[in-house]
Design a protein around this motif. Structure first.
Motif, mmCIF file in Angstrom:
data_model
loop_
_atom_site.group_PDB
_atom_site.id
_atom_site.type_symbol
_atom_site.label_atom_id
_atom_site.label_comp_id
_atom_site.label_asym_id
_atom_site.label_seq_id
_atom_site.Cartn_x
_atom_site.Cartn_y
_atom_site.Cartn_z
ATOM 1 N N LEU A 447 -62.111 7.631 30.504
ATOM 2 C CA LEU A 447 -61.947 8.789 31.379
ATOM 3 C C LEU A 447 -63.209 9.049 32.188
ATOM 4 C CD1 LEU A 447 -60.116 11.128 32.222
ATOM 5 C CD2 LEU A 447 -61.059 12.458 30.324
ATOM 6 N N ILE A 448 -64.376 9.028 31.531
ATOM 7 C CA ILE A 448 -65.633 9.288 32.236
ATOM 8 C C ILE A 448 -65.903 8.190 33.259
ATOM 9 C CG2 ILE A 448 -68.126 9.466 31.965
ATOM 10 C CD1 ILE A 448 -67.626 10.713 29.213
ATOM 11 N N GLY A 449 -65.764 6.925 32.850
ATOM 12 C CA GLY A 449 -66.004 5.826 33.781
ATOM 13 C C GLY A 449 -65.033 5.833 34.943
ATOM 14 N N GLY A 450 -63.755 6.142 34.662
ATOM 15 C CA GLY A 450 -62.762 6.181 35.732
ATOM 16 C C GLY A 450 -63.032 7.281 36.740
ATOM 17 N N LEU A 451 -63.394 8.464 36.257
ATOM 18 C CA LEU A 451 -63.690 9.574 37.170
ATOM 19 C C LEU A 451 -64.953 9.291 37.986
ATOM 20 C CD1 LEU A 451 -62.930 12.682 34.909
ATOM 21 C CD2 LEU A 451 -61.591 11.842 36.851
ATOM 22 N N ALA A 452 -65.947 8.647 37.360
ATOM 23 C CA ALA A 452 -67.206 8.380 38.063
ATOM 24 C C ALA A 452 -67.030 7.354 39.169
ATOM 25 C CB ALA A 452 -68.264 7.918 37.070
ATOM 26 N N THR A 453 -66.196 6.345 38.936
ATOM 27 C CA THR A 453 -66.048 5.272 39.931
ATOM 28 C C THR A 453 -64.944 5.539 40.941
ATOM 29 O OG1 THR A 453 -64.568 4.072 38.422
ATOM 30 C CG2 THR A 453 -66.916 3.529 38.331
ATOM 31 N N ALA A 454 -64.064 6.512 40.678
ATOM 32 C CA ALA A 454 -62.915 6.745 41.556
ATOM 33 C C ALA A 454 -63.311 7.024 43.005
ATOM 34 C CB ALA A 454 -62.059 7.885 40.999
ATOM 35 N N PRO A 455 -64.319 7.889 43.285
ATOM 36 C CA PRO A 455 -64.654 8.121 44.704
ATOM 37 C C PRO A 455 -65.117 6.868 45.430
ATOM 38 C CG PRO A 455 -65.649 9.792 43.285
ATOM 39 C CD PRO A 455 -65.129 8.727 42.392
ATOM 40 N N TYR A 456 -65.860 6.006 44.752
ATOM 41 C CA TYR A 456 -66.376 4.799 45.401
ATOM 42 C C TYR A 456 -65.266 3.768 45.607
ATOM 43 C CZ TYR A 456 -70.625 7.090 43.900
ATOM 44 O OH TYR A 456 -71.613 8.018 43.695
ATOM 45 N N ALA A 457 -64.386 3.639 44.620
ATOM 46 C CA ALA A 457 -63.262 2.723 44.786
ATOM 47 C C ALA A 457 -62.364 3.185 45.921
ATOM 48 C CB ALA A 457 -62.468 2.635 43.479
ATOM 49 N N ALA A 458 -62.110 4.500 45.991
ATOM 50 C CA ALA A 458 -61.257 5.022 47.052
ATOM 51 C C ALA A 458 -61.907 4.857 48.421
ATOM 52 C CB ALA A 458 -60.952 6.496 46.788
ATOM 53 N N ALA A 459 -63.227 5.043 48.499
ATOM 54 C CA ALA A 459 -63.916 4.944 49.785
ATOM 55 C C ALA A 459 -63.964 3.510 50.294
ATOM 56 C CB ALA A 459 -65.333 5.518 49.667
ATOM 57 N N HIS A 460 -64.183 2.556 49.409
ATOM 58 C CA HIS A 460 -64.357 1.161 49.838
ATOM 59 C C HIS A 460 -63.041 0.406 49.944
ATOM 60 C CE1 HIS A 460 -68.733 1.057 49.823
ATOM 61 N NE2 HIS A 460 -68.711 1.730 48.690
ATOM 62 N N PHE A 461 -62.077 0.746 49.088
ATOM 63 C CA PHE A 461 -60.830 -0.008 49.052
ATOM 64 C C PHE A 461 -59.634 0.803 49.514
ATOM 65 C CE2 PHE A 461 -63.465 -1.582 45.428
ATOM 66 C CZ PHE A 461 -63.909 -2.731 46.071
ATOM 67 N N SER A 462 -59.846 2.083 49.849
ATOM 68 C CA SER A 462 -58.806 2.957 50.418
ATOM 69 C C SER A 462 -57.548 2.997 49.559
ATOM 70 C CB SER A 462 -58.453 2.513 51.846
ATOM 71 O OG SER A 462 -59.578 2.577 52.686
ATOM 72 N N ARG A 463 -57.717 2.949 48.254
ATOM 73 C CA ARG A 463 -56.574 3.021 47.362
ATOM 74 C C ARG A 463 -57.034 3.562 46.012
ATOM 75 N NH1 ARG A 463 -53.641 -2.161 46.750
ATOM 76 N NH2 ARG A 463 -53.793 -2.214 48.998
ATOM 77 N N PHE A 464 -56.081 4.128 45.295
ATOM 78 C CA PHE A 464 -56.369 4.654 43.960
ATOM 79 C C PHE A 464 -55.240 4.247 43.032
ATOM 80 C CE2 PHE A 464 -56.020 8.027 40.729
ATOM 81 C CZ PHE A 464 -57.287 7.938 40.176
#
Length: 740
Positions: A447-464
């Protein structure tokens, strides 16, 4: 006195620190001597108490300032000149002077200023040190070079990276140092191996520029990687010289281990296990990679820090446990130090074997710090090794900061370290039953790792990935129990002919992970598109997260405010109303939406495939380009696609038929885009042809107030390689042309 003690404790709590009884008022009296009977006043010196409480956590904040200097260098629209670097040197000197001469708390700003300037200076130095020749035209002919890396391209083709290439009709001073070429045809005569010198005939061109202004800049990444040309070849590869003894040994060892794993574990599971263990992903299909990406499991395959942590911790525990099973030896040696002494070089070897990507480098530095702390009887489970790893990586390769791998890796590691420090009391003081602790730790870390990386994954790959948490909960245990440990055991048991047992278990783990990835990726709504953020969003979220993790007490809540501000900024990025691809073969026109910007219609279902996919992804639109081309917005024949934009009439001309209509189009339309180099055009023609677009890159038009603003993808930076300025056509609807 009781009143003074209460005032000192309340003041310290408001600043984010609470001193033990008898210590708080001493600090207050030392830093802020007050007349007897008066309560302390909050001022600049009061802030120093907060910094005192944060001592031991200032290194991560210093890392944030150093990274901000690097981000400032990359964020400039124009290449920094001598004035910029002299200003940075002056700022660094001013910071050192402040740290030396000024009293508290002013001196505390000095190191921060110096780190900010140092990040800027190191990045500029790195850029000029790695500058290398880049091919300036489309090349076709013989290509010779030494194979340094073998992987797969986005189109699932086998791809070679060649060092020290030799090209026809090109001298050594203008030949790139490295080139990358995809093998699009059947390889009939030779299967290349690292270290071999090979020859083939193929097409080469300079690395691609961004598909849109502000988009992913492959040309910048290639510049820092030393790639001077990329291309493809439909022809077979010929062997010129075999690999010399000791040359590219790590690459050949990687392929040998990978082949051994795939021979024992068949099918896609064997290719996945080989990729996870050695970094050789040449045998993994594109469908598997997409399933892993859509289920948020791509990090498992990326030889991330998690893989190295699993391997190092398992080996450390195996050696220490083995010594403990031999009482006579355990009583005479320090099992922890022997385990650390053996695990450290093994971790370094695995770093080399995996290809030494950014995430693995960060994990290795952290593991090395931790193991050295064991050898020196020091405690290292804190934020300091994370910050130290970040510093070392950015000093060595400052361009890593703008890469998604580094951002996601650092965000996850900082969040996990800070999060588990906050949960330390719950985990270590017996508040949870022992049987519940592993499950709780797994859920908390995911949960912590997913929440921490979610903004960067969404910004670079435009998907969640909506079900990424579920996928990680189901697969991370298999990775930590069946994949990495069994790989180590297979290596240890291979000399005795017993490797088949751990390899069988590894195959079961690989099959389970692939099953979960395919199942989760096939769920309805497994992936949602997210539009690219405003440029301020990620910096605010990053600084806010760093402050929230590092600063103690109530003052850390300011970090939550910065994160919220970043999330509010996210949807404020302007969407271009008209996009023109760099080759002039594709245009995108935005329709009207209910709440503002609408969907993007494409002028053609084919042509500029990468640009089409990038445009739609940056919009958070998961529609295939072929379907986006059916949206209303363009009409006419394939040779002349007409469109209307902000009251203006435009046309896209292609092929010989389109070129023949150029003169009439210049008279009829307000904007003419030609997918060719115009040989002759009427005077004052509003023409954008390939000659001009090769200089500007992709173009984006924005409705702004009562006018139209134009942005170009190529910026005058060291990696752009822009040719001489070309006169702009007469476009009366623009307030001004882009910067030249």
């Amino acid at each position: 006195m009781p009143g003074e003690d209460h005032a000192g404790r309340r003041w310290g709590r408001d600043l984010g620190c609470i001193y033990p009884r008898g210590r708080g008022e001493g600090k207050v009296a030392e830093l802020l001597p007050q007349p007897e009977g008066q309560a302390p006043r909050i001022g600049l010196r009061a802030a120093f108490l907060g910094l005192e409480a944060a001592r031991g956590r200032l290194l991560p904040l210093g890392f944030g300032l150093f990274a901000s200097g690097i981000a400032l260098w990359f964020g400039l629209e124009h290449e920094p000149g001598a004035g910029h670097y002299l200003g940075a040197v002056a700022l660094a000197a001013l910071g050192l002077l402040a740290a030396w001469r000024l009293p508290d708390p002013w001196k505390l700003a000095g190191p921060g200023l110096s780190l900010l300037a140092l990040g800027f200076l190191i990045t500029g130095l790195r850029a000029h040190l790695v500058a290398a020749p880049v091919i300036g035209w489309r090349y076709y002919g013989a290509i010779e070079g030494r194979v340094s890396e073998i992987d797969r391209s986005a189109s699932d083709a086998l791809r070679l990276t060649l060092e020290d290439p030799v090209l026809e009709r090109m001298g050594p001073e203008e030949t790139p140092r490295r080139i990358r070429i995809s093998l699009s045809g059947a390889r009939l005569w030779h299967d290349p191996r690292p270290g071999e010198r090979v020859m083939l005939t193929g097409h080469l061109a300079r690395p691609e520029e961004p598909a849109a202004p502000g988009g992913f800049d492959f040309r910048r990444m290639a510049f820092f990687d030393g790639l001077g040309a990329v291309g493809y070849s439909p022809n077979p590869v010929l062997l010129l010289e075999p690999a010399a003894s000791g040359e590219a040994w790590i690459g050949r060892l990687r392929l040998w281990l990978s082949a051994g794993i795939r021979a024992s574990i068949g099918g896609e599971a064997g290719a996945f296990a080989a990729g996870a263990m050695t970094g050789d992903r040449s045998g993994i299909s594109r469908a598997t990679i997409e399933a892993l990406r859509d289920s948020s499991l791509a990090h498992i395959l990326a030889i991330s820090g998690m893989n190295l942590a699993f391997l190092t911790s398992f080996l450390f525990g195996l050696i220490r446990g083995g010594i403990a099973c031999w009482p006579r030896l355990a009583l005479r040696v320090n099992a922890k130090k022997i385990a650390a002494l053996i695990a450290l070089p093994v971790a370094f070897f695995y770093l080399l074997l995996s290809g030494a990507n950014v995430a693995t480098e960060r994990a290795f530095v952290m593991a090395a710090v931790l193991l050295l702390a064991v050898l020196l009887d020091r405690r290292a489970l804190s934020l300091r090794p994370v910050a130290l790893a970040g510093f070392l990586i950015l000093i060595w390769r400052p361009e890593s900061l703008v890469q998604p791998g580094f951002q996601m890796s650092m965000a996850a590691t900082l969040a996990l370290t800070g999060g588990f420090q906050a949960l330390d009391g719950l985990l270590q003081r017996g508040r949870l039953p022992r049987l519940v602790l592993p499950v709780f730790a797994l859920i908390a870390s995911s949960l912590i790792g997913g929440l921490a990386t979610a903004p960067y994954a969404a910004a670079h790959f435009s998907r969640f990935a909506d079900y990424g948490l579920l996928a990680n909960l189901l697969t991370v245990p298999a990775m930590g129990v069946l994949i990495m440990p069994m790989g180590v055991l297979a290596f240890l048991l291979a000399p005795f002919g017993l490797a088949f047992v751990p390899l069988w278990l590894m195959g079961l783990g690989a099959e389970w992970i692939l099953f979960v990835a395919a199942w989760v990726a096939a769920m309805e709504g497994a992936v949602i598109g997210i539009a690219a953020p405003h440029w301020l969003a990620l910096p605010l979220i990053s600084l806010g997260g760093l402050w929230l993790i590092c600063w103690p007490g109530r003052a850390r809540l300011a970090g939550a405010g910065l994160i919220l501000a970043g999330l509010i900024c996210w949807p404020l990025a302007g969407r271009p109303d008209l996009l023109i691809a760099a080759d002039g073969r594709l245009a995108g026109l935005r329709g009207a939406g209910l709440l503002g910007a609408g969907e993007l219609a494409l002028s053609s279902p084919r042509g500029s495939a990468f640009a089409a996919a990038d445009w739609l992804e940056r919009d958070g639109d998961l529609t295939p380009p072929a379907e986006a081309a059916l949206r209303p917005g363009f009409s006419g024949t394939k040779a002349a696609r007409e469109f209307s934009f902000a009251g203006l009439r435009g046309v896209m001309l292609q092929g010989e038929a389109g070129l023949a209509q150029l003169s009439q189009a210049c008279a009829r339309y307000d904007l003419v885009v030609l997918a060719a180099r115009a040989r002759a055009a009427p005077v004052r023609c509003p023409l954008l042809d390939q000659r001009l677009l090769s200089r500007t890159g992709a173009l984006a038009f924005y409705r702004e107030g009562g006018g139209i603003r134009l942005r170009q993808a190529l910026r005058p930076r060291i990696w752009s390689g822009r040719p001489e300025a070309i006169p702009w056509p007469d476009l009366p609807f623009l307030a001004a042309p882009p910067d030249q």
